[in-house]
Scaffold this motif. Structure first.
Motif, PDB file in Angstrom:
ATOM      1  N   SER A 109      97.327  33.794  31.923  1.00 32.46           N
ATOM      2  CA  SER A 109      96.669  33.955  33.222  1.00 32.46           C
ATOM      3  C   SER A 109      97.721  34.209  34.300  1.00 32.46           C
ATOM      4  CB  SER A 109      95.845  32.717  33.568  1.00 32.46           C
ATOM      5  OG  SER A 109      96.671  31.566  33.589  1.00 32.46           O
ATOM      6  N   LEU A 110      97.322  34.955  35.310  1.00 34.00           N
ATOM      7  CA  LEU A 110      98.260  35.357  36.358  1.00 34.00           C
ATOM      8  C   LEU A 110      98.448  34.252  37.387  1.00 34.00           C
ATOM      9  CD1 LEU A 110      97.057  39.030  36.997  1.00 34.00           C
ATOM     10  CD2 LEU A 110      99.117  38.299  35.777  1.00 34.00           C
ATOM     11  N   PHE A 111      99.681  34.135  37.859  1.00 35.37           N
ATOM     12  CA  PHE A 111      99.991  33.234  38.968  1.00 35.37           C
ATOM     13  C   PHE A 111     101.251  33.755  39.647  1.00 35.37           C
ATOM     14  CE2 PHE A 111     103.039  31.791  35.964  1.00 35.37           C
ATOM     15  CZ  PHE A 111     103.996  31.035  36.619  1.00 35.37           C
ATOM     16  N   ARG A 112     101.581  33.143  40.763  1.00 36.75           N
ATOM     17  CA  ARG A 112     102.786  33.531  41.480  1.00 36.75           C
ATOM     18  C   ARG A 112     103.754  32.350  41.469  1.00 36.75           C
ATOM     19  NH1 ARG A 112     103.236  37.805  44.315  1.00 36.75           N
ATOM     20  NH2 ARG A 112     100.985  38.080  44.511  1.00 36.75           N
ATOM     21  N   THR A 113     105.037  32.606  41.162  1.00 32.36           N
ATOM     22  CA  THR A 113     106.047  31.544  41.098  1.00 32.36           C
ATOM     23  C   THR A 113     106.442  31.112  42.502  1.00 32.36           C
ATOM     24  OG1 THR A 113     107.884  33.097  41.102  1.00 32.36           O
ATOM     25  CG2 THR A 113     106.942  32.521  38.956  1.00 32.36           C
ATOM     26  N   ARG A 114     107.269  30.086  42.570  1.00 34.87           N
ATOM     27  CA  ARG A 114     107.740  29.601  43.879  1.00 34.87           C
ATOM     28  C   ARG A 114     108.497  30.671  44.651  1.00 34.87           C
ATOM     29  NH1 ARG A 114     110.122  23.612  42.186  1.00 34.87           N
ATOM     30  NH2 ARG A 114     108.113  22.681  41.577  1.00 34.87           N
ATOM     31  N   THR A 115     109.147  31.581  43.890  1.00 29.13           N
ATOM     32  CA  THR A 115     109.883  32.653  44.579  1.00 29.13           C
ATOM     33  C   THR A 115     108.975  33.840  44.908  1.00 29.13           C
ATOM     34  OG1 THR A 115     110.529  33.615  42.444  1.00 29.13           O
ATOM     35  CG2 THR A 115     112.054  32.036  43.449  1.00 29.13           C
ATOM     36  N   GLY A 116     107.691  33.714  44.572  1.00 28.41           N
ATOM     37  CA  GLY A 116     106.739  34.757  44.948  1.00 28.41           C
ATOM     38  C   GLY A 116     106.540  35.852  43.924  1.00 28.41           C
ATOM     39  N   GLU A 117     107.094  35.690  42.711  1.00 29.59           N
ATOM     40  CA  GLU A 117     106.983  36.765  41.720  1.00 29.59           C
ATOM     41  C   GLU A 117     105.710  36.620  40.902  1.00 29.59           C
ATOM     42  OE1 GLU A 117     109.542  38.908  38.124  1.00 29.59           O
ATOM     43  OE2 GLU A 117     110.461  37.330  39.355  1.00 29.59           O
ATOM     44  N   LEU A 118     104.941  37.722  40.815  1.00 31.12           N
ATOM     45  CA  LEU A 118     103.747  37.731  39.986  1.00 31.12           C
ATOM     46  C   LEU A 118     104.150  37.531  38.538  1.00 31.12           C
ATOM     47  CD1 LEU A 118     100.624  38.207  40.028  1.00 31.12           C
ATOM     48  CD2 LEU A 118     101.149  40.590  39.409  1.00 31.12           C
ATOM     49  N   SER A 119     103.510  36.570  37.856  1.00 32.70           N
ATOM     50  CA  SER A 119     103.910  36.211  36.498  1.00 32.70           C
ATOM     51  C   SER A 119     102.679  35.909  35.658  1.00 32.70           C
ATOM     52  CB  SER A 119     104.835  34.989  36.516  1.00 32.70           C
ATOM     53  OG  SER A 119     105.968  35.219  37.332  1.00 32.70           O
ATOM     54  N   LEU A 120     102.903  35.869  34.342  1.00 34.96           N
ATOM     55  CA  LEU A 120     101.843  35.540  33.407  1.00 34.96           C
ATOM     56  C   LEU A 120     102.158  34.187  32.777  1.00 34.96           C
ATOM     57  CD1 LEU A 120      99.253  36.948  32.124  1.00 34.96           C
ATOM     58  CD2 LEU A 120     100.735  37.416  30.157  1.00 34.96           C
ATOM     59  N   ARG A 121     101.280  33.195  33.022  1.00 30.77           N
ATOM     60  CA  ARG A 121     101.442  31.885  32.400  1.00 30.77           C
ATOM     61  C   ARG A 121     100.861  31.992  30.994  1.00 30.77           C
ATOM     62  NH1 ARG A 121      99.542  28.933  36.094  1.00 30.77           N
ATOM     63  NH2 ARG A 121     101.382  27.810  36.833  1.00 30.77           N
ATOM     64  N   CYS A 122     101.726  31.944  29.990  1.00 31.78           N
ATOM     65  CA  CYS A 122     101.327  32.338  28.637  1.00 31.78           C
ATOM     66  C   CYS A 122     100.583  31.225  27.898  1.00 31.78           C
ATOM     67  CB  CYS A 122     102.551  32.737  27.820  1.00 31.78           C
ATOM     68  SG  CYS A 122     103.387  34.201  28.490  1.00 31.78           S
ATOM     69  N   SER A 123      99.488  31.612  27.255  1.00 32.26           N
ATOM     70  CA  SER A 123      98.785  30.732  26.321  1.00 32.26           C
ATOM     71  C   SER A 123      99.076  31.151  24.880  1.00 32.26           C
ATOM     72  CB  SER A 123      97.276  30.781  26.581  1.00 32.26           C
ATOM     73  OG  SER A 123      96.789  32.115  26.472  1.00 32.26           O
ATOM     74  N   GLU A 124      99.676  32.343  24.719  1.00 35.39           N
ATOM     75  CA  GLU A 124     100.066  32.850  23.398  1.00 35.39           C
ATOM     76  C   GLU A 124     101.197  33.849  23.581  1.00 35.39           C
ATOM     77  OE1 GLU A 124      98.126  35.261  19.565  1.00 35.39           O
ATOM     78  OE2 GLU A 124      97.362  35.581  21.597  1.00 35.39           O
ATOM     79  N   VAL A 125     102.195  33.771  22.703  1.00 39.05           N
ATOM     80  CA  VAL A 125     103.224  34.816  22.633  1.00 39.05           C
ATOM     81  C   VAL A 125     103.420  35.162  21.168  1.00 39.05           C
ATOM     82  CG1 VAL A 125     104.483  34.382  24.785  1.00 39.05           C
ATOM     83  CG2 VAL A 125     105.049  33.043  22.743  1.00 39.05           C
ATOM     84  N   ARG A 126     103.597  36.461  20.904  1.00 39.97           N
ATOM     85  CA  ARG A 126     103.756  36.940  19.533  1.00 39.97           C
ATOM     86  C   ARG A 126     104.975  37.857  19.459  1.00 39.97           C
ATOM     87  NH1 ARG A 126      98.819  38.236  16.962  1.00 39.97           N
ATOM     88  NH2 ARG A 126     100.146  38.881  15.211  1.00 39.97           N
TER      89      ARG A 126
END
Length: 498
Positions: free
Chosen positions: A120-137
């Motif tokens: 799911s998408l979120f923004r880090t403390r530094t403001g960067e759009l990121s994906l909080r991963c529930s799965e990585v392959r």
């Protein structure tokens, strides 16, 4: 590369092969069951401006995949940068999100590996759009390391030899070839919108024709005959006009067995187009419109910068004869002097350019133009009225048959286009071919062959026609600010290694 660097790389490859062997032992090492549903650039475009307090509550999920270029390991969490065909996005991989086993495995994945991620998408403390991963392959293991620090490959020849690595590590390279594709597409759309039919003509010819150039020679085993790789599609395209396809174009690959330079590659791309019942004046107007529309569509402007110089594609282009251009850019040559064979011969002698006893006034002007003026034509300039004896396929001017109804377009000191009112008198064309054969027999390896089949086609009647060739590679160089043709050809011809 020094021996120590080879040893280091070999050790890295060995370590990665060992990791691959462990993956194989655990199951499929190269799975093909992950399907992404989003690209990095689209996510940034759609959600990049949303503040986190708006973004996170929406729980926007995405599945992304690409090459891992950066990784930061911080105990129970990792950050990684993933690059796909559109751009980059940051992954946030935590023990809470993917579990301890997956996080531990992820920490041992290498830069350059192909990774799929769901989250799911979120923004880090530094403001960067990121994906909080529930799965990585891990989708594909990269066995060879990418260039250090990802500043890109700096050795030019290695960039050309390993274009795949250049594309991975240099965003500017990817942008150039995206723009190249957009330029070619815009050209196609320009002609289709004007009622032209896109066609394909042979790339292997029994007789090389359509240009003055040395061909590549090959052999067809089944037919037991010599063939030549295409140097130009011109004579086949004009056969189509004879057949009633009165507006045709082809984006074609040509092959010329000649030198390699910053503006020449043995294999290159040309646009050629022909329209019945038009002349070379019409072509010049059409060419101006084409370049303006393509620049505006791809770059958003008709004023561009090439190697530090501003080029205005929006204004009307100069149209000069060779003599007028020589006089304009070289004031030491007076207009009256440029009409004298003895003066031109002496002037060429001072440049070191060879003068042949058979050179007439037009050829001498052409040679002096090439030596003194061509490189000075920075802003778009049409040079018109080329000598007929060096224009074997162009219509001679009715008022002055020593020159042809032909032009060449120069920008940044380079020829970009060559067009003319086509010669459609079959008897005149046969005589021109015969003169070319005589020149070839006298030692001119670039002179044309006699093409009896084309003469036979012309005898059915070629309408008054205008035709032009434009160097696609040089247009791309101009619009992407590329110094060398090798920078705009994905796989330029290079000398074999070793």
């Amino acid at each position: 590369m020094p021996d120590s660097a080879f040893q280091d790389e070999n050790q890295i490859i060995a370590e990665r092969r060992a990791k691959l062997a462990a993956l194989r032992a655990a199951g499929p090492a190269y799975p093909n069951d992950f399907r992404r549903d989003a690209l990095a650039a689209d996510l940034h475009a759609k959600y990049g401006d949303l503040p986190n307090e708006t973004l996170e509550p929406q729980a926007i999920t995405a599945k992304v995949a690409g090459r891992m270029l950066l990784k930061r390991v911080m105990g129970k969490a990792c950050f990684a940068t993933l690059q796909d065909m559109s751009g980059r996005i940051q992954l946030y991989v935590t023990v809470d999100g993917v579990g301890q086993a997956t996080l531990d495995a992820f920490k041992h994945w290498d830069l350059g590996d192909i990774v799929g991620a769901t989250g799911s998408l979120f923004r880090t403390r530094t403001g960067e759009l990121s994906l909080r991963c529930s799965e990585v392959r891990l989708l594909a293991k990269g066995l060879r390391p990418l260039p250090e620090k990802f500043h890109g490959m700096t050795d030019q020849e290695q960039r050309y030899r390993q274009r795949h690595v250049d594309l991975i590590t240099n965003p500017a390279t990817r942008d150039t070839f995206v723009k190249r594709s957009q330029i070619v597409q815009a050209i196609r759309e320009f002609f289709v919108a004007r009622g032209y039919l896109e066609v394909e003509t042979p790339m292997m010819h029994a007789i090389p024709g359509g240009a003055a150039a040395r061909p590549f020679v090959t052999h067809h085993n089944a037919l037991d005959m010599q063939l030549f790789l295409r140097i130009a599609p011109e004579l086949f395209l004009k056969r189509l006009v004879i057949g009633g396809l009165e507006k045709v174009f082809e984006v074609n690959r040509n092959f010329r067995n000649e030198g390699i330079s910053t503006r020449h590659n043995p294999e290159f791309t040309m646009l050629e187009f022909y329209e019945a019942y038009q002349d070379y004046h019409y072509l010049m107007d059409l060419t101006e419109t084409l370049l303006r529309e393509v620049a505006q569509k791809v770059l958003g402007t008709t004023t561009i910068t090439y190697q530090g110089t501003s080029i205005d594609l929006g204004r009307r282009y100069d149209r000069l004869t060779m003599a007028a251009a020589i006089a304009k850019y070289n004031p030491e040559h007076g207009a009256a002097d440029l009409a004298r064979v003895d003066y031109l011969t002496a002037a060429l002698g001072r440049t070191g350019r060879e003068v042949l006893p058979t050179d007439g006034l037009g050829v001498l002007q052409l040679k002096l133009f090439e030596e003194t003026t061509e490189a000075k034509l920075v802003q778009p300039t049409f040079i018109v009225a080329h000598p007929t004896d060096v224009s074997p396929l162009a219509r001679a001017n009715e008022a002055d048959p020593t020159v042809s109804d032909r032009f060449e377009l120069f920008i940044t000191g380079r020829e970009m286009a060559n067009g003319f009112s086509e010669l459609n008198d079959p008897e005149d064309q046969a005589a021109r071919f015969a003169a070319q054969v005589a020149a070839r027999e006298a030692g001119d390896e670039e002179a044309m062959y006699y093409d009896a089949d084309y003469i036979r086609a012309m005898e059915y009647g070629l309408p008054p026609t205008a035709g032009e060739g434009i160097g696609i590679d040089r247009v791309v160089m101009l619009l992407t600010d590329a110094a060398s043709i090798r920078d705009v050809i994905l796989f330029p011809q290079l000398k074999q290694e070793g």
